[in-house]
Enzyme design. Sequence first.
Site, PDB file in Angstrom:
ATOM      1  N   GLU A 167       0.800  -1.226   0.000  1.00  0.00           N
ATOM      2  CA  GLU A 167       0.000   0.000   0.000  1.00  0.00           C
ATOM      3  C   GLU A 167       0.835   1.279   0.000  1.00  0.00           C
ATOM      4  O   GLU A 167       0.755   2.081   0.952  1.00  0.00           O
ATOM      5  CB  GLU A 167      -0.957  -0.002   1.203  1.00  0.00           C
ATOM      6  N   GLU A 354      -5.246  -8.658   0.830  1.00  0.00           N
ATOM      7  CA  GLU A 354      -5.857  -8.310   2.114  1.00  0.00           C
ATOM      8  C   GLU A 354      -7.343  -8.093   1.902  1.00  0.00           C
ATOM      9  O   GLU A 354      -7.750  -7.475   0.911  1.00  0.00           O
ATOM     10  CB  GLU A 354      -5.300  -6.999   2.720  1.00  0.00           C
TER      11      GLU A 354
HETATM   12  C1  FCB Z   1      -4.209  -2.113   5.591  1.00  0.00           C
HETATM   13  C2  FCB Z   1      -2.795  -2.430   6.033  1.00  0.00           C
HETATM   14  C3  FCB Z   1      -2.705  -3.496   7.081  1.00  0.00           C
HETATM   15  C4  FCB Z   1      -3.823  -3.401   8.095  1.00  0.00           C
HETATM   16  C5  FCB Z   1      -5.168  -3.283   7.417  1.00  0.00           C
HETATM   17  C6  FCB Z   1      -6.326  -3.202   8.369  1.00  0.00           C
HETATM   18  O1  FCB Z   1      -4.270  -0.816   5.118  1.00  0.00           O
HETATM   19  O2  FCB Z   1      -2.011  -2.839   4.934  1.00  0.00           O
HETATM   20  O3  FCB Z   1      -1.431  -3.435   7.661  1.00  0.00           O
HETATM   21  O4  FCB Z   1      -3.569  -2.354   8.967  1.00  0.00           O
HETATM   22  O5  FCB Z   1      -5.180  -2.162   6.590  1.00  0.00           O
END
Ligand code: FCB
Length: 451
Positions: A167, A354
């Site tokens: 990110e 994620e």
């Molecule tokens: C993302 C991050 C991760 C975690 C999630 C909830 O933005 O990459 O580390 O904090 O959110």
Amino acid sequence: MPNRLDLPSDFRWGVSTAAYQIEGAVDEDGRGPSIWDTFAARPGAVRDGHSGAVACDHYHRYAEDIALMRGLGLDGYRFSIAWTRIRPTGAGPANPAGLDFYDRLVDALLAAGITPLPTLFHWDLPQALEDGGGWLARDTAYRFAEYTAVVADLLGDRVPAWITLNEPFVHMVYGYAMGIHAPGRALMLDALPAAHHQLLGHGLAAAVLRERGLDVMIANNLTPVRPASSSEADQAAATAYDALHNRLFTDPILLGHYPDLSAFGVGPDLGGSVRDGDLKLIAGPGLDALGVNYYNPTRIAAPTDPGLPFAEAPIEGVPRTAFDWPVVPDGLRELLTGLRDRYGAALPPITITENGCSVADEPAADGTVSDPDRIDYLAGHLDALAAAVAEGVDVRGYFTWSLLDNFEWAQGFSQRFGLVHVDFETQRRTPKASYAWYRDLIAAQRARRAG
Ligand code: FCB
């Protein structure tokens, strides 16, 4: 009964974590300080004064955590490597004790039948590099490539695919533009060199990985952007926001050029940081897979503040997580089909790196943790993923965030995202109902695969 999903037979199931959020042991075995150690020590920076100094103590408990992963029946585990364990000051000789930790972790994962998927940078920059300008300095990109070579030489014989950055959008905006994450700088649009230098770091590291025959990914935080109305002003604002959030870190890699940021008063040289040849390097031969981190869509309206060409508008009428993030599963289908439509043949296969939600989970009197909201969230998003696959999007895997409740950055330990509950006083791990649900889902998908 878990839902049955129509997904490819070789679809891969995993969980994700990040070093600073789980490892703890910040002063052990020669680890150097990172910007998160410094930032968390700043009064008021992190909720309740928390830090990742102990976190989930995963550095000492990794065998127990891998046993939990084995219990889920995972194909893969996405974790991040702490740069300051490998090169404590971001440059200079490698630290053998730090390398040894990841060497053991990788071997233990392989022994459990789980493919390691490391992220090289999940926001924990060596403090010594921040002192030299952090990602605002071009040099940081070269230090990143050197560090990549050290770990790829150690683990490349056992680890087939690597994620360069996590990110970069969130790191730039929260860390350098708004100052709510480390390194805590509030430069607004002057933060843009941190975009270019992270991407340059990606390109240089990607070349290092490719020279060693390894696959290259990036994990981008992406969001479908919805204009608040059909008015021209709201639509123009949504286009500007989409360029900043989604295109800035994806177009240069997949298309070889920056998106149009003229709404921000920014030219194609990103505030003077782009040099000849950089974009070629950043694009390289593309990606072996695009990692997509998805949590929610974003609704955008015309600006209210003259400094920015957009304003965020609330998404109403949907459930919200404990973090107050809107729950819109179909946003994942919208995002994935939108990527396919935008990039066409330039889009590599996608892995969801994620996806998950925070819930205020606490054990009941009998010790169990029931988290039906998380199960609904995950089930809804997996249905949306399967719908995108049915519409022809090439998605190869899904890694849920996260295995364990952990240190949630500026929110400290207040946001629980885990399939496994962690009592931060005792370090006791308790699999939640969602753990059993995910385990059963994976087993059912595998049975379909076998049958
Ligand atoms: C993302 C991050 C991760 C975690 C999630 C909830 O933005 O990459 O580390 O904090 O959110």
